[in-house]
Design a protein around this motif. Structure first.
Motif, PDB file in Angstrom:
ATOM      1  N   THR A 160       8.087  23.417  -9.891  1.00  0.00           N
ATOM      2  CA  THR A 160       6.815  23.276 -10.856  1.00  0.00           C
ATOM      3  C   THR A 160       7.030  21.852 -11.570  1.00  0.00           C
ATOM      4  OG1 THR A 160       6.818  25.586 -11.569  1.00  0.00           O
ATOM      5  CG2 THR A 160       5.798  24.285 -13.193  1.00  0.00           C
ATOM      6  N   LEU A 161       6.001  21.195 -11.307  1.00  0.00           N
ATOM      7  CA  LEU A 161       6.138  19.832 -11.964  1.00  0.00           C
ATOM      8  C   LEU A 161       5.735  19.596 -13.550  1.00  0.00           C
ATOM      9  CD1 LEU A 161       4.529  17.590  -9.009  1.00  0.00           C
ATOM     10  CD2 LEU A 161       7.028  18.483  -9.286  1.00  0.00           C
ATOM     11  N   THR A 162       6.103  18.827 -14.165  1.00  0.00           N
ATOM     12  CA  THR A 162       5.722  18.821 -15.579  1.00  0.00           C
ATOM     13  C   THR A 162       4.224  18.235 -15.809  1.00  0.00           C
ATOM     14  OG1 THR A 162       7.993  18.275 -16.154  1.00  0.00           O
ATOM     15  CG2 THR A 162       6.240  17.556 -17.813  1.00  0.00           C
ATOM     16  N   ASP A 163       3.821  17.279 -14.786  1.00  0.00           N
ATOM     17  CA  ASP A 163       2.478  16.967 -14.853  1.00  0.00           C
ATOM     18  C   ASP A 163       1.825  16.985 -13.596  1.00  0.00           C
ATOM     19  OD1 ASP A 163       2.581  15.831 -17.467  1.00  0.00           O
ATOM     20  OD2 ASP A 163       3.785  14.095 -16.866  1.00  0.00           O
ATOM     21  N   ALA A 164       0.606  17.543 -13.295  1.00  0.00           N
ATOM     22  CA  ALA A 164      -0.084  17.773 -12.313  1.00  0.00           C
ATOM     23  C   ALA A 164      -0.165  16.237 -11.430  1.00  0.00           C
ATOM     24  CB  ALA A 164      -1.577  18.456 -12.666  1.00  0.00           C
ATOM     25  N   PRO A 165       0.078  16.344 -10.220  1.00  0.00           N
ATOM     26  CA  PRO A 165      -0.111  14.957  -9.536  1.00  0.00           C
ATOM     27  C   PRO A 165      -1.844  14.592  -9.342  1.00  0.00           C
ATOM     28  CG  PRO A 165       1.340  16.209  -8.654  1.00  0.00           C
ATOM     29  CD  PRO A 165       0.667  17.160  -9.568  1.00  0.00           C
ATOM     30  N   ASP A 166      -2.189  13.334  -9.316  1.00  0.00           N
ATOM     31  CA  ASP A 166      -3.513  12.928  -9.075  1.00  0.00           C
ATOM     32  C   ASP A 166      -3.941  13.363  -7.841  1.00  0.00           C
ATOM     33  OD1 ASP A 166      -3.298  11.746 -11.590  1.00  0.00           O
ATOM     34  OD2 ASP A 166      -3.095   9.957 -10.975  1.00  0.00           O
ATOM     35  N   ILE A 167      -5.346  13.336  -7.642  1.00  0.00           N
ATOM     36  CA  ILE A 167      -5.931  13.755  -6.469  1.00  0.00           C
ATOM     37  C   ILE A 167      -5.665  12.796  -5.330  1.00  0.00           C
ATOM     38  CG2 ILE A 167      -8.037  13.895  -5.223  1.00  0.00           C
ATOM     39  CD1 ILE A 167      -9.391  14.603  -7.850  1.00  0.00           C
ATOM     40  N   GLY A 168      -5.067  13.346  -4.427  1.00  0.00           N
ATOM     41  CA  GLY A 168      -4.603  12.788  -2.955  1.00  0.00           C
ATOM     42  C   GLY A 168      -3.355  12.157  -2.891  1.00  0.00           C
ATOM     43  N   VAL A 169      -2.654  12.267  -4.001  1.00  0.00           N
ATOM     44  CA  VAL A 169      -1.286  11.867  -4.139  1.00  0.00           C
ATOM     45  C   VAL A 169      -0.138  12.766  -3.430  1.00  0.00           C
ATOM     46  CG1 VAL A 169       0.688  11.456  -5.746  1.00  0.00           C
ATOM     47  CG2 VAL A 169      -1.566  10.612  -6.432  1.00  0.00           C
ATOM     48  N   PRO A 170       0.714  12.384  -2.558  1.00  0.00           N
ATOM     49  CA  PRO A 170       1.670  13.196  -1.720  1.00  0.00           C
ATOM     50  C   PRO A 170       2.688  13.785  -2.510  1.00  0.00           C
ATOM     51  CG  PRO A 170       2.026  10.937  -1.029  1.00  0.00           C
ATOM     52  CD  PRO A 170       0.960  10.756  -2.108  1.00  0.00           C
TER      53      PRO A 170
END
Length: 210
Positions: A160-170
């Protein structure tokens, strides 16, 4: 399904034999050609823990572990010494080892996976039992700090990440992991005289699907 979050003694599993099992249904046609199919999407691993026993103390440790698991009743963790890292067995676990997902700008929870690649084909294996203190995660090749940038559910293999990764980011990860298994027998037969003569008991272990 009952599962005990405890690992089978690693010194005993070190000498074991085993590995992945697949199930393939093959039908030979009248013209000699074959049709092949499989009802299993994922392999199931099997091991024999008896081969790793080297002393009577090892036998006692095996029996204690077997009794505490109530035979086949409760599952447990197993270290497969031939395949327990996100990288090669001789390598060092790193946050860029495995690509586990691509960001969509919303999702924060990701399943750990390991991808096996050969000859242009690949197979993605779900990792349910990562090992404490070994999980490393990176977003867009930027390593995160555990408990600050991400948390790990060791019982399910979820990050579980603290922040959602941007679109298309691996999103990538590295880890050590165990195999969820159970005993594949409710009986262990041992003989002191036979053991001293080099005859070890057969102790079948089978992977469980979670």
């Amino acid at each position: 399904m009952a599962f005990h979050e405890v690992r089978f003694p690693a010194n005993l599993s070190f000498g074991s034999v085993g590995g992945p099992e697949r199930r393939t249904e093959i039908v030979t046609l009248a013209n000699g050609f074959e049709e092949r199919n499989t009802p299993w999407e994922h392999a199931r691993r099997r091991y024999d823990a008896g081969v790793g026993l080297r002393s009577l103390d090892d036998v006692e440790a095996l029996i204690a572990f077997f009794e505490a698991r109530r035979g086949q009743l409760n599952g447990f963790r197993w270290k497969d010494w031939s395949d327990f890292k996100s990288c090669k067995p001789s390598g060092t676990v790193g946050a860029l080892d495995q690509k586990i997902a691509v960001g969509d700008g919303e999702t924060k929870v990701f399943q750990l996976t390991k991808t096996y690649i050969s000859g242009g084909e690949s197979y993605v294996r779900t990792i349910r039992k990562p090992v404490l203190g070994t999980v490393k995660v990176a977003v867009d090749s930027d390593p995160l700090v555990e408990s600050i940038g991400f948390d790990v559910d060791l019982n399910a293999g979820l990050v579980t990440l603290t922040d959602a990764p941007d679109i298309g980011v691996p999103i990538t990860a590295g880890f050590e992991f165990d195999v969820p298994v159970r005993f594949d027998t409710d009986t262990i037969q041992t003989s002191v005289s036979s053991f001293r003569a080099g005859d070890v008991p057969r102790v079948p272990i089978v992977e469980v699907r979670l």
